[in-house]
Design an enzyme around this catalytic site. Structure first.
Site, PDB file in Angstrom:
ATOM      1  N   HIS A 210       0.800  -1.231   0.000  1.00  0.00           N
ATOM      2  CA  HIS A 210       0.000   0.000   0.000  1.00  0.00           C
ATOM      3  C   HIS A 210       0.830   1.276   0.000  1.00  0.00           C
ATOM      4  O   HIS A 210       0.276   2.364  -0.062  1.00  0.00           O
ATOM      5  CB  HIS A 210      -0.923   0.015   1.219  1.00  0.00           C
ATOM      6  CG  HIS A 210      -0.179   0.212   2.507  1.00  0.00           C
ATOM      7  ND1 HIS A 210       0.354  -0.842   3.198  1.00  0.00           N
ATOM      8  CD2 HIS A 210       0.160   1.328   3.196  1.00  0.00           C
ATOM      9  CE1 HIS A 210       0.985  -0.382   4.268  1.00  0.00           C
ATOM     10  NE2 HIS A 210       0.885   0.929   4.288  1.00  0.00           N
TER      11      HIS A 210
HETATM   12  C1  UD1 Z   1      -1.348   5.283   6.161  1.00  0.00           C
HETATM   13  C2  UD1 Z   1       0.039   5.707   6.639  1.00  0.00           C
HETATM   14  C3  UD1 Z   1       1.015   4.562   6.432  1.00  0.00           C
HETATM   15  C4  UD1 Z   1       0.490   3.284   7.051  1.00  0.00           C
HETATM   16  C5  UD1 Z   1      -0.882   2.998   6.475  1.00  0.00           C
HETATM   17  C6  UD1 Z   1      -1.491   1.732   7.032  1.00  0.00           C
HETATM   18  C7  UD1 Z   1       0.612   8.081   6.371  1.00  0.00           C
HETATM   19  C8  UD1 Z   1       1.401   9.048   5.596  1.00  0.00           C
HETATM   20  N1  UD1 Z   1       0.547   6.848   5.881  1.00  0.00           N
HETATM   21  O1  UD1 Z   1      -1.258   5.116   4.745  1.00  0.00           O
HETATM   22  O2  UD1 Z   1       2.242   4.894   7.045  1.00  0.00           O
HETATM   23  O3  UD1 Z   1       1.379   2.222   6.761  1.00  0.00           O
HETATM   24  O4  UD1 Z   1      -1.734   4.101   6.800  1.00  0.00           O
HETATM   25  O5  UD1 Z   1      -2.655   1.421   6.347  1.00  0.00           O
HETATM   26  O6  UD1 Z   1       0.081   8.438   7.400  1.00  0.00           O
HETATM   27  N2  UD1 Z   1      -8.928   4.979   2.818  1.00  0.00           N
HETATM   28  C9  UD1 Z   1     -10.140   4.343   2.875  1.00  0.00           C
HETATM   29  N3  UD1 Z   1     -10.587   3.964   4.101  1.00  0.00           N
HETATM   30  C10 UD1 Z   1      -9.908   4.203   5.237  1.00  0.00           C
HETATM   31  C11 UD1 Z   1      -8.674   4.875   5.147  1.00  0.00           C
HETATM   32  C12 UD1 Z   1      -8.194   5.249   3.930  1.00  0.00           C
HETATM   33  O7  UD1 Z   1     -10.806   4.109   1.880  1.00  0.00           O
HETATM   34  O8  UD1 Z   1     -10.388   3.824   6.315  1.00  0.00           O
HETATM   35  C13 UD1 Z   1      -8.410   5.362   1.484  1.00  0.00           C
HETATM   36  C14 UD1 Z   1      -8.661   6.818   1.192  1.00  0.00           C
HETATM   37  O9  UD1 Z   1      -9.096   6.922  -0.114  1.00  0.00           O
HETATM   38  C15 UD1 Z   1      -7.313   7.474   1.337  1.00  0.00           C
HETATM   39  C16 UD1 Z   1      -6.352   6.322   1.048  1.00  0.00           C
HETATM   40  O10 UD1 Z   1      -7.024   5.137   1.472  1.00  0.00           O
HETATM   41  O11 UD1 Z   1      -7.126   8.522   0.474  1.00  0.00           O
HETATM   42  C17 UD1 Z   1      -5.069   6.451   1.791  1.00  0.00           C
HETATM   43  O12 UD1 Z   1      -5.295   6.643   3.196  1.00  0.00           O
HETATM   44  P1  UD1 Z   1      -4.254   7.518   4.060  1.00  0.00           P
HETATM   45  O13 UD1 Z   1      -4.648   7.529   5.482  1.00  0.00           O
HETATM   46  O14 UD1 Z   1      -4.055   8.822   3.426  1.00  0.00           O
HETATM   47  O15 UD1 Z   1      -2.898   6.740   3.917  1.00  0.00           O
HETATM   48  P2  UD1 Z   1      -2.577   5.177   3.841  1.00  0.00           P
HETATM   49  O16 UD1 Z   1      -2.184   4.857   2.471  1.00  0.00           O
HETATM   50  O17 UD1 Z   1      -3.660   4.353   4.471  1.00  0.00           O
END
Ligand code: UD1
Length: 390
Positions: A210
C-alpha cells in the site's frame, strides 16, 4: 491525594491500534496515578481499517473522535493539528503519547509541543534514510518534538544519538507490537480464515502492498501485476487489499490486466482483514511479501520468511535478527525467492526486548517520570512507583 495524570494516546490509522492497546492496558493498572484517554484522529475510518481492531483488541470507545478523514498530506496533517489542538485546549492533559509514523503522529506531536504539553513517541528512532517517504518525515518530526523517545531496538537509539538527541530522553523499551502479537496469538488460532479461503496451511503466500511509492505510480503498479502473476503461478497467493491499492490497481492498470487479475483462480483478492484473521494468515503462510513496516516485525516473531518489496527498511533488526529479506519490487527475483522459501530459512533469534513486556517498561518509566520529573515543570505525587506496585 493528587489527581491522576491525564495521558492521551493518539490513535489514527490501522498500524497504530495494536501499538496503543498494550500501553492503554498497562496504564490502566494504576488508576490512582494514571488516567489514559484515547483520541482517534479518524485518519482511518472504514470498519476493516479501524473499528474491527478496537473490537478485537478490547480497546474502549475513544474519548474523542477528530474525524479528519482522507485528503492530501497537507490537508490531513493540518486537520489533525487544528482539531487536536482544540481537544488539548479543552481538556487537562499531562502527556501525549504518539506511536509510529503516520501523518497523525507528527501532527499530534506538533499540536501538543506548541502548547508545551510533554510528548512521548513510541517507536522512536527508526530511520529508512529515505526522505521521499512520508513516514520518514513523520518520524523525524515526531522525534524532534518528543520529550521522551521510547525506542524499539538498539539501532533506533544509535540513529537518535547521531542526530544529537540527548541521552536522557532515549528509553529503550522494546517493541509494543510484539506485546499485542504474543497476547493474541492463541486467539488467532481460532480463526476459520484458512478454511473459508480454502488455503493449505504452510503452502501459500501472502501479499500486502500500500505504500504510495509502490501503488501510486503506473510503472510500479505494472510491476505489482507481474509479481502477482508470477507468484500465484507458484503457489496460492492471498492479497488482502488496502483501499489505496484497490483504487489504484483498478484505475492505473489497463482494463485487460485488471480483468486478468480478478479472474486469476490462484489469487485470493480479498478485503482488508481484522487483526486475528491476519495474524492467522501470516502464521500459517510459507512466505509473506510486503511493503509494510509492522509486518516485517510480526513475521520475525512468527518465524515466517518475509520478502520486503522495498529498496530500504527502517527496521534493519528484522534482517539481522529476524526473517526479513529486502528484495525490492522485482517480480523475477521475488518469484525465485518464493520458490525457495521455507521456514528452515528463518533465524530463531529474537531482537532484544521483543518479549511482550514493552508496554510495562513504558509505564514503569512514566511512573518514575511523573514522580521524579527532570523537566522544569515539577509534577508532585505522594505515590512512589515502588509503593504503587507493592
Ligand atoms: C497510512 C500511513 C502509512 C500506514 C498505512 C497503514 C501516512 C502518511 N501513511 O497510509 O504509514 O502504513 O496508513 O494502512 O500516514 N482509505 C479508505 N478507508 C480508510 C482509510 C483510507 O478508503 O479507512 C483510502 C482513502 O481513499 C485514502 C487512502 O485510502 O485517500 C489512503 O489513506 P491515508 O490515510 O491517506 O494513507 P494510507 O495509504 O492508508
Amino acid at each position: 491525594m493528587n489527581s491522576p495524570k491525564h495521558i492521551v494516546l493518539v490513535a489514527a490509522a490501522r498500524p497504530n491500534f495494536m501499538k496503543i492497546a498494550p500501553i492503554y492496558a498497562a496504564l490502566r493498572q494504576y488508576p490512582r496515578l494514571l488516567a489514559p484517554h484515547i483520541v482517534h484522529t479518524g485518519q482511518h475510518y472504514d470498519y476493516y481499517m479501524s473499528k474491527v481492531f478496537f473490537d478485537e483488541l478490547g480497546l474502549p470507545e475513544p474519548a474523542a473522535h477528530l474525524d479528519v478523514g482522507s485528503g492530501t498530506h497537507g490537508a490531513q496533517t493540518g486537520r489533525v493539528l487544528e482539531r487536536f489542538e482544540q481537544y488539548l485546549l479543552n481538556h487537562p492533559v499531562d502527556l501525549v503519547i504518539v506511536v509510529g509514523d503516520v501523518n497523525s503522529t507528527a501532527a499530534a506531536a506538533l499540536a501538543a509541543a506548541k502548547l508545551h504539553i510533554p510528548v512521548a513517541h513510541v517507536e522512536a528512532g527508526l530511520r529508512s534514510g529515505d526522505r521521499r517517504m512520508p513516514e520518514e518525515l513523520n518520524r523525524l518530526m515526531a522525534d524532534c518534538l518528543a520529550d521522551i523517545l521510547y525506542t524499539p531496538s538498539p539501532d533506533a537509539a544509535r540513529n537518535l544519538r547521531a542526530e544529537g538527541v540527548p541521552e536522557d530522553k532515549i528509553v529503550f523499551v522494546g517493541n509494543v507490537m510484539v506485546d499485542t502479537l504474543m497476547k493474541f496469538l492463541p486467539r488467532a488460532d481460532d480463526s476459520t480464515l484458512l478454511e473459508r479461503l480454502q488455503l493449505p496451511p504452510g503452502d501459500y503466500a501472502v501479499l500486502t502492498m500500500h505504500r504510495p511509492e509502490n501503488v501510486d505510480d503506473r510503472q510500479q503498479i505494472q510491476l505489482l501485476a507481474d509479481l502477482i502473476e508470477q507468484v500465484s503461478a507458484i503457489m496460492p497467493l492471498v492479497f488482502p487489499i488496502h483501499p489505496r491499492s484497490a483504487k489504484n490497481l483498478s484505475a492505473l492498470l489497463p482494463q485487460r490486466h485488471w480483468d486478468k487479475i480478478v479472474a486469476n483462480a490462484d489469487l485470493r483478492l480479498i478485503d482488508p482483514l481484522g487483526y486475528l484473521d491476519f495474524l492467522c494468515l501470516q502464521k500459517n503462510a510459507r512466505v509473506v511479501l510486503t511493503d509494510s513496516g509492522g509486518i516485517q516485525e510480526e513475521t520475525t516473531i512468527l518465524g515466517v520468511p518475509c520478502l520486503t518489496l522495498r529498496e530500504n527498511t527502517e527496521r534493519p533488526v528484522t534482517i539481522t535478527h529476524g526473517t526479513n529479506t529486502l528484495v525490492g519490487l522485482h517480480p523475477g527475483r521475488v518469484a525465485d525467492l518464493v520458490r525457495r522459501a521455507s521456514p528452515a530459512d528463518t533465524v530463531p533469534e529474537r531482537p532484544e526486548k521483543w518479549d511482550g513486556k514493552a508496554a510495562l517498561r513504558i509505564v514503569e518509566h512514566l511512573l518514575q517520570y511523573f514522580a521524579c520529573p527532570t523537566t522544569a515543570d515539577p509534577v508532585t505525587t505522594r505515590h512512589r512507583p515502588a509503593e504503587v506496585v507493592a
